[in-house]
Design an enzyme around this catalytic site. Structure first.
Site, PDB file in Angstrom:
ATOM      1  N   HIS C  48       0.974  -1.314  -0.223  1.00 26.00           N
ATOM      2  CA  HIS C  48       0.030   0.012  -0.157  1.00 26.00           C
ATOM      3  C   HIS C  48       0.784   1.360  -0.159  1.00 26.00           C
ATOM      4  O   HIS C  48       0.543   2.207  -0.559  1.00 26.00           O
ATOM      5  CB  HIS C  48      -0.739  -0.129   1.170  1.00 26.00           C
ATOM      6  CG  HIS C  48      -2.054   0.944   1.182  1.00 26.00           C
ATOM      7  ND1 HIS C  48      -3.100   0.878   0.686  1.00 26.00           N
ATOM      8  CD2 HIS C  48      -2.177   2.006   1.756  1.00 26.00           C
ATOM      9  CE1 HIS C  48      -3.989   1.724   0.738  1.00 26.00           C
ATOM     10  NE2 HIS C  48      -3.376   2.749   1.232  1.00 26.00           N
ATOM     11  N   SER C  93      -8.604   3.757  -3.099  1.00 32.99           N
ATOM     12  CA  SER C  93      -9.477   2.513  -2.777  1.00 32.99           C
ATOM     13  C   SER C  93      -9.704   2.497  -1.565  1.00 32.99           C
ATOM     14  O   SER C  93      -8.587   2.998  -0.663  1.00 32.99           O
ATOM     15  CB  SER C  93      -8.837   1.439  -3.396  1.00 32.99           C
ATOM     16  OG  SER C  93      -7.556   1.129  -2.664  1.00 32.99           O
ATOM     17  N   HIS C  94     -10.937   1.934  -0.924  1.00 31.05           N
ATOM     18  CA  HIS C  94     -10.946   1.402   0.379  1.00 31.05           C
ATOM     19  C   HIS C  94     -11.740   0.100   0.320  1.00 31.05           C
ATOM     20  O   HIS C  94     -12.759  -0.061   1.256  1.00 31.05           O
ATOM     21  CB  HIS C  94     -11.632   2.517   1.130  1.00 31.05           C
ATOM     22  CG  HIS C  94     -11.026   3.079   2.181  1.00 31.05           C
ATOM     23  ND1 HIS C  94     -11.625   3.244   3.693  1.00 31.05           N
ATOM     24  CD2 HIS C  94      -9.502   3.027   3.028  1.00 31.05           C
ATOM     25  CE1 HIS C  94     -10.635   3.604   4.732  1.00 31.05           C
ATOM     26  NE2 HIS C  94      -9.639   3.325   4.096  1.00 31.05           N
ATOM     27  N   ASN C  95     -11.194  -0.823  -0.307  1.00 37.67           N
ATOM     28  CA  ASN C  95     -11.942  -1.997  -0.733  1.00 37.67           C
ATOM     29  C   ASN C  95     -12.046  -2.747   0.464  1.00 37.67           C
ATOM     30  O   ASN C  95     -12.976  -3.217   1.011  1.00 37.67           O
ATOM     31  CB  ASN C  95     -11.137  -2.813  -2.007  1.00 37.67           C
ATOM     32  CG  ASN C  95     -10.941  -1.962  -3.001  1.00 37.67           C
ATOM     33  OD1 ASN C  95     -11.538  -0.983  -3.302  1.00 37.67           O
ATOM     34  ND2 ASN C  95      -9.967  -2.227  -3.940  1.00 37.67           N
ATOM     35  N   ASP C 116      -6.312  14.153   1.169  1.00 40.60           N
ATOM     36  CA  ASP C 116      -5.477  14.114   0.146  1.00 40.60           C
ATOM     37  C   ASP C 116      -5.763  15.270  -0.856  1.00 40.60           C
ATOM     38  O   ASP C 116      -4.599  15.814  -1.182  1.00 40.60           O
ATOM     39  CB  ASP C 116      -5.608  12.822  -0.658  1.00 40.60           C
ATOM     40  CG  ASP C 116      -4.992  11.670  -0.173  1.00 40.60           C
ATOM     41  OD1 ASP C 116      -3.875  11.812   0.597  1.00 40.60           O
ATOM     42  OD2 ASP C 116      -5.339  10.587  -0.619  1.00 40.60           O
ATOM     43  N   ASN C 532      -3.621   5.199  -7.525  1.00 36.79           N
ATOM     44  CA  ASN C 532      -3.572   4.452  -6.231  1.00 36.79           C
ATOM     45  C   ASN C 532      -3.534   3.064  -6.736  1.00 36.79           C
ATOM     46  O   ASN C 532      -4.085   2.580  -7.891  1.00 36.79           O
ATOM     47  CB  ASN C 532      -4.732   4.782  -5.258  1.00 36.79           C
ATOM     48  CG  ASN C 532      -4.894   3.950  -4.292  1.00 36.79           C
ATOM     49  OD1 ASN C 532      -5.967   3.324  -4.016  1.00 36.79           O
ATOM     50  ND2 ASN C 532      -4.059   3.840  -3.311  1.00 36.79           N
TER      51      ASN C 532
END
Ligand SMILES: Nc1ncnc2c1ncn2[C@@H]1O[C@H](COP(=O)(O)OP(=O)(O)O)[C@@H](O)[C@H]1O
Ligand SMILES: [Mg+2]
Lengths: 225, 79, 745, 79
Positions: C48, C93-95, C116, C532
């Protein structure tokens, strides 16, 4: 005219309200909630948003902001106060307007354009509008379900304190045209004296053709006249 | 002290959330649920050590802030 | 240095480091790390934060252009829009968190991308969300849809940033791993860009925002690990979002940014205080000293390890100019936020950590950032790819075209997303010129006529069949969406969602997709300025469909000229910009289409994309819309031309029919629904016929008149005639089929 | 039977609402409140008459719907 727009922590339509006021040729003055002076404004607008995150209940925490004591005194002197969306919720929580705005019957946030019918002309918000006039205005809220006991509602009806009801394009009331389950389809009310008004729809979002709606102008112009 | 506050809708006030929960429960197969009412549960940790004074204080908090007495009622427990 | 018990191999493994990586840690330190140091290496070297599997590939992307002010590497990319203004944007992403706790996972995803953007000095003006869920019939799907949408709306609505568009698609490959990609764009002055840099030894380091709790510890390594049955145990790592605090943080930061007190600023996102401090020091070529006792904490007895690795939300790290601390404090206090002086910039090139008067950690910055492992992982195409790419559309059972159309409109991936976007405030900040519902959103930039076109998308199935071609399609489609509102693309951001890169097939997909993004961006002359990478999106060894999602930002010089997507006026001409079918005689392309998914497994190849043709069609469309020559423009994507025509009839507030004739090659139940690119359905006043034809010709774009707007039905001569009320019911009902189920409170 | 369910955030999970309520109480002059946590209170009227079975049933409802066990815990009382 100098119009105070109160900025609570979490207000997010303060900027839009100021923009609309400027568009209509007035002078918005942003009033920080910790202030205790109204700086000589002639009107006060409590804007929409999520004051204090709408935590506990929408509007519940904002009513204790220092400036609200001043707003209360201003209203007691007969000063005109308008609450839009979260501002309406705050005025209800503060007891400056009757009723409560409970969670939408759908339990969901809803953002769309709706129709409302003018119920009472010649109020602070509806000068020059005939009862029955249908307006198209945007709404965006999770807690707009106007709630009050029957006796209270009857009293509002009798004294002409109901300013707007949700309706269809033709001005007819129906369950389908009521976006949040509000009792008796109430979208906006005034205080007994009439100098405090609140509504869930956003007139400040309906002042420019480019944004797809202009019916809000008449309401703001009425408030500012 | 620990104070517990239960805020519930007054009888007769519509509870759409409770209704939705009931129908969700039904569609999950919990068919024996006759009614559901949703409220708030607030826990407060207080510096006050006297139960009587603590209760009185919390009741004032309820009146002023924790409940909207137009549509809600509340109950306080201290321990 | 504080020593503890020696680190054993189980601890190393728990920190997601391989034995080789651990030896590199020891080499970098010249000794064994303590637990705190190991934790810091572990998050900084996680996929990440370090991009260790993808960094080499990403170097091939086109990232520069005349408008680009800040490219990839900072918190968001920045592109100039004229008049001294610029836009900052990024997608993230925040999967994994969203799969575990959809509401909070999605909410904190929005919170993170907002930070951000405003950390760059930009006021966020609009967000998009790109979502993937499992099969609509999977028991978990409705729960995830409901929760994710509530989370995105709950956060964005409260903070007052409109969510103006996005994409939602369903496929069983996402059953065990949904995707939540959030995008935000903000507006800033081009001479007031703030960067995440720590510079100037002696400058104070301030912590602002919310207090630090134990939440999300090791979230960054979780995002880089596959799901398995132990996922349950990782649950406490979920963070709760507080949009109210973030709103205060946003206003306080923007207020402080009016002055020149800030040297550098960065949000604490994944890996919290660790990544923000290390990355800022890395970019500034400096060192940092932090006194961890001074960090405002929420819980008792928090250890340095917990403080450094916590992922509590709504926090930022600021390097201020020496002597300006008081100013920073005054502003954050005004907004009722925590502010604490936690350290200073040094010239040691090291991160030095103190706690309780002791030095508890000392790490060189270089190895943590630029010196992170870089992998050139083995890759090759899946061995069965050639086999899976074979597909004969004629094998699909034949059904009446009208029936196919209604069934497709009802499929949740195609059906109206109104249920979703009604829950998002898309009007706050008075920018919504073209609101959700059409191909792209158009948002007015405050104080002028300039507008921003915004669109996000990706066809994951195309990418599964051919990742390079699929990625090219993704770029082409989002830019085509912009064209329908008259916007010319000025920048792109991507979010690369893939499976486990340690598998050569996945690594190949990633490589191919990046190549495809590059091809298309070069051809359409649009740079990628931020992005990202989200890897390890798999459950029990089954990867998601590769999804190189992209979001495009476009510019419109006068937003009063924007068009809508739907037919508006009876008597208007209906026409197609682009060619109806690439091969007028041969079989239509159906690989990866919804028509195929409706009938069977995913096979074949995505339709080929001719980027020169694509560019011509887009430029022609932009010119037509800007000149006010067309009343509507709608691109053909999922469901092809058939679905696009039906949507044109039902998308608007007032439905209206159309009568058209098409040169359908072969079976209409197939051809109408092939998802070939580079096609836009237009409608215009017949009086404009000549001008429209001329503009199309000037740009070398084919234009074919199809028929006329009007009536109560969609009629395709000799093929189908369906009441628009039926089309409408199918299209509006499809999504409700998914979400009409129990809701959690 | 009547079942009462108390749903609270697990310890350590951020409670933004509780935090905001606490600071509002402080500004109202209730200075002795050390901590506030907000939870849900659910009342269910059940057809079931056996307390043991009722409790087991409500616990299943909590697991499936009433509580979000990722971040919340719950307590059931039947009477
Ligand atoms: N997740 C979402 N959030 C907000 N709006 C969405 C979302 N998904 C789709 N929409 C909106 O619904 C409309 C239709 O979406 P889609 O069918 O994906 O468009 P297209 O066919 O052009 O790709 C668009 O306006 C889009 O922005
Ligand atoms: Mg499209």
């Amino acid at each position: 005219m100098k119009v105070g727009v109160v900025v609570f922590p979490g207000s997010n339509c303060d900027h839009d309200a100021a923009h609309a006021l400027e568009l209509l040729g007035h002078e918005p003055l942003l009033l920080w909630h910790k202030e205790t002076s109204l700086q000589g404004v002639e009107r006060i607008l409590l804007p929409g948003g999520f004051s204090y995150g709408d935590y506990l209940r929408a509007g519940a925490l904002a009513r204790f902001s220092p400036i609200m004591a001043e707003v209360g005194r201003f209203a007691d002197r007969g000063g005109p106060v308008l609450g839009i969306c979260n501002g309406f919720q705050i005025l209800c929580e503060a007891g400056m307007l009757p009723g409560v705005l409970a969670r939408n019957a759908s339990l969901r946030f809803v953002c769309k354009h709706v129709h409302v019918r003018v119920e009472a002309g010649e109020s602070l918000l509806t000068r020059g509008l005939r009862p029955g006039t249908v307006l198209r205005l945007p709404i965006a809220h999770a807690d707009g379900n106007y709630t009050l006991d029957d006796a209270g509602l009857d009293a509002l009806e009798r004294s002409g304190q109901i300013l707007f009801r949700y309706c269809d394009e033709e001005g007819q009331l129906s369950a389908g045209a009521n976006p949040n389950g509000a009792m008796r389809a109430i979208a906006g009310v005034r205080s007994e004296r009439g100098n405090v008004v609140g509504l869930m729809p956003h007139p400040e979002r309906a002042c420019e053709g480019l944004l797809g709606a202009t019916d809000g102008r008449a309401l703001l112009e009425s408030f500012l006249s | 002290m620990l104070a517990k506050v239960y805020v519930t809708l007054k009888p007769g006030v519509l509870d759409p959330q409770g209704k939705a929960v009931r129908s969700s429960l039904a569609s999950l197969g919990f068919l024996g649920v006759e009614d559901v009412r949703l409220g708030k549960y607030v826990e407060l940790r207080l510096a006050e050590t006297d139960p009587g004074r603590a209760r009185a204080e919390v009741e004032r908090m309820c009146e002023r802030l924790l409940a909207n007495t137009v549509i809600e009622s509340y109950r306080v427990e201290v321990s | 240095m504080k020593r503890e018990q020696p680190i054993d191999s189980a601890t190393i493994a728990r920190h997601g480091l391989t034995p080789e990586e651990y030896s590199r840690v020891e080499a970098a330190l010249g000794r064994a790390p303590n637990l705190l140091e190991l934790g810091i290496f572990s998050v900084m070297w996680s996929e990440h934060c370090s991009y260790k599997s993808s960094r080499k590939l990403l170097r091939g992307l086109p990232t520069s252009g005349p408008r680009v002010l800040v490219g990839p590497g900072e918190n968001a990319g920045v592109v100039e829009i004229g008049d001294g203004l610029a836009v900052a944007f990024k997608m993230e992403s925040h999967n994994h968190p969203s799969y575990i706790e959809p509401t909070q996972g999605a909410a904190t995803g929005v919170g993170g991308i907002l930070r951000d953007v405003f950390t760059m000095g930009a006021r966020p003006v609009a967000s998009l969300d790109l979502l993937r869920f499992g099969d609509p019939s999977h028991p978990k799907t409705p729960f995830l849809v409901e929760g994710v949408v509530a989370g995105i709306g709950g956060y964005g609505n409260a903070i007052g940033v409109p969510t103006v568009g996005g994409e939602v698609a369903f496929d069983h490959a996402f059953d065990g791993n949904c995707l939540v990609n959030a995008f935000t764009v903000g507006v800033l002055r081009k001479d007031k860009i703030f960067l995440g840099r720590a510079a100037g030894p002696g400058n104070p380091v301030l912590y602002v925002g919310a207090r630090t709790g134990r939440d999300g510890i090791h979230g960054a390594t979780m995002a880089s690990a596959e799901f398995d049955e132990t996922t349950e145990e990782k649950r406490p790592t979920v963070q709760v979002g507080d949009p109210f605090t973030e709103k205060l943080l946003l206003e306080a930061c923007l207020e402080l940014m009016q002055s020149d007190a800030i040297v550098g600023i960065q949000d604490m996102g994944a890996a919290g205080l660790t990544s923000s401090s290390v990355e800022m020091a890395g970019r500034g070529g400096a060192g940092l000293r932090l006194d961890l006792d001074r960090v405002p904490v929420r819980e008792e007895r928090m250890t340095p390890y917990e403080i450094m690795l916590s992922e509590s939300q709504e926090r930022m790290l600021i390097v201020a100019a020496k002597g300006r601390e008081a100013e920073v404090e005054r502003i954050f206090r005004k907004w009722d936020l925590e502010v604490a002086l936690v350290g200073e910039v040094t010239s040691t090139g090291k991160l030095e950590l103190f706690f309780g008067g002791e030095r508890v950690g000392e790490l060189p910055i270089g190895p943590l950032t630029d010196g992170a492992p870089l992998y050139d992982r083995p890759r090759h195409a899946p061995s069965d790819l050639a086999e899976r790419q074979r597909f004969d559309p004629a094998t699909l059972p034949e059904i009446p075209a009208a029936e196919a159309l209604l069934a497709l409109l009802r499929r949740p991936t195609i059906a109206s997303k109104e249920w979703v976007y009604r829950q998002y405030d898309h009007e706050v900040r008075l920018g919504g010129v073209v609101r959700p519902g059409g191909d792209a959103a158009l948002v007015r930039v405050e104080g002028g006529k300039v507008g921003l076109g915004l669109s996000a998308g990706c066809n994951s199935r195309f990418c599964e069949l051919d990742p390079r071609e699929g990625a090219r399609h993704a770029v082409a489609e989002v830019c085509r969406n912009l064209a329908t509102v008259g916007a010319e693309p000025i920048g792109l951001t991507d979010c690369l969602n893939f499976g486990n890169p340690e598998r050569p097939e996945i690594m190949w997909q990633l490589e191919q997709a990046v190549l495809g993004l590059g091809d298309a961006c070069r051809a359409l002359e649009v740079p990628i300025v931020s992005g990202n990478v989200s890897l390890y999106n798999e459950t029990d060894g089954r990867a998601i469909l590769p999804t190189p999602a992209v979001a495009a930002v476009g510019l419109v010089s006068d937003c009063a000229t924007g068009a809508h997507s739907w037919f508006a006026s009876a008597g208007d001409v209906v026409a197609l910009l682009g060619e109806p079918w690439r091969s007028p005689s041969g079989p239509p392309e159906l690989g990866g289409s919804e028509r195929q998914a409706m009938a069977g497994p995913l096979r074949g190849k995505p339709p080929p994309l001719d980027l020169a043709r694509e560019r011509a069609v887009q430029r022609a469309c932009v010119a037509l819309v800007r000149a006010g020559l067309v009343r509507s423009a709608h691109d053909c994507s999922e469901g092809g031309l058939g679905v696009a025509l039906a949507e044109c009839c039902v998308m608007g507030e007032r439905r209206i029919g159309a009568r058209v004739a098409l040169p359908v090659p072969g079976r209409p139940d197939l051809a109408l629904f092939s998802e070939e690119p580079s096609r836009i359905v237009l409608s215009f006043d017949p009086a404009r016929r000549g001008e429209v034809a001329r503009v199309a010709a000037d740009h070398g774009a084919p234009l074919l008149e199809l028929g006329e707007v009007g009536g109560e039905r969609l009629e395709i001569a000799g093929v189908l005639a369906v009441e628009i009320s039926k089309l409408d019911a199918a299209w509006r009902g499809g999504f409700l089929d998914v979400v009409a189920r129990p809701t959690a409170i």
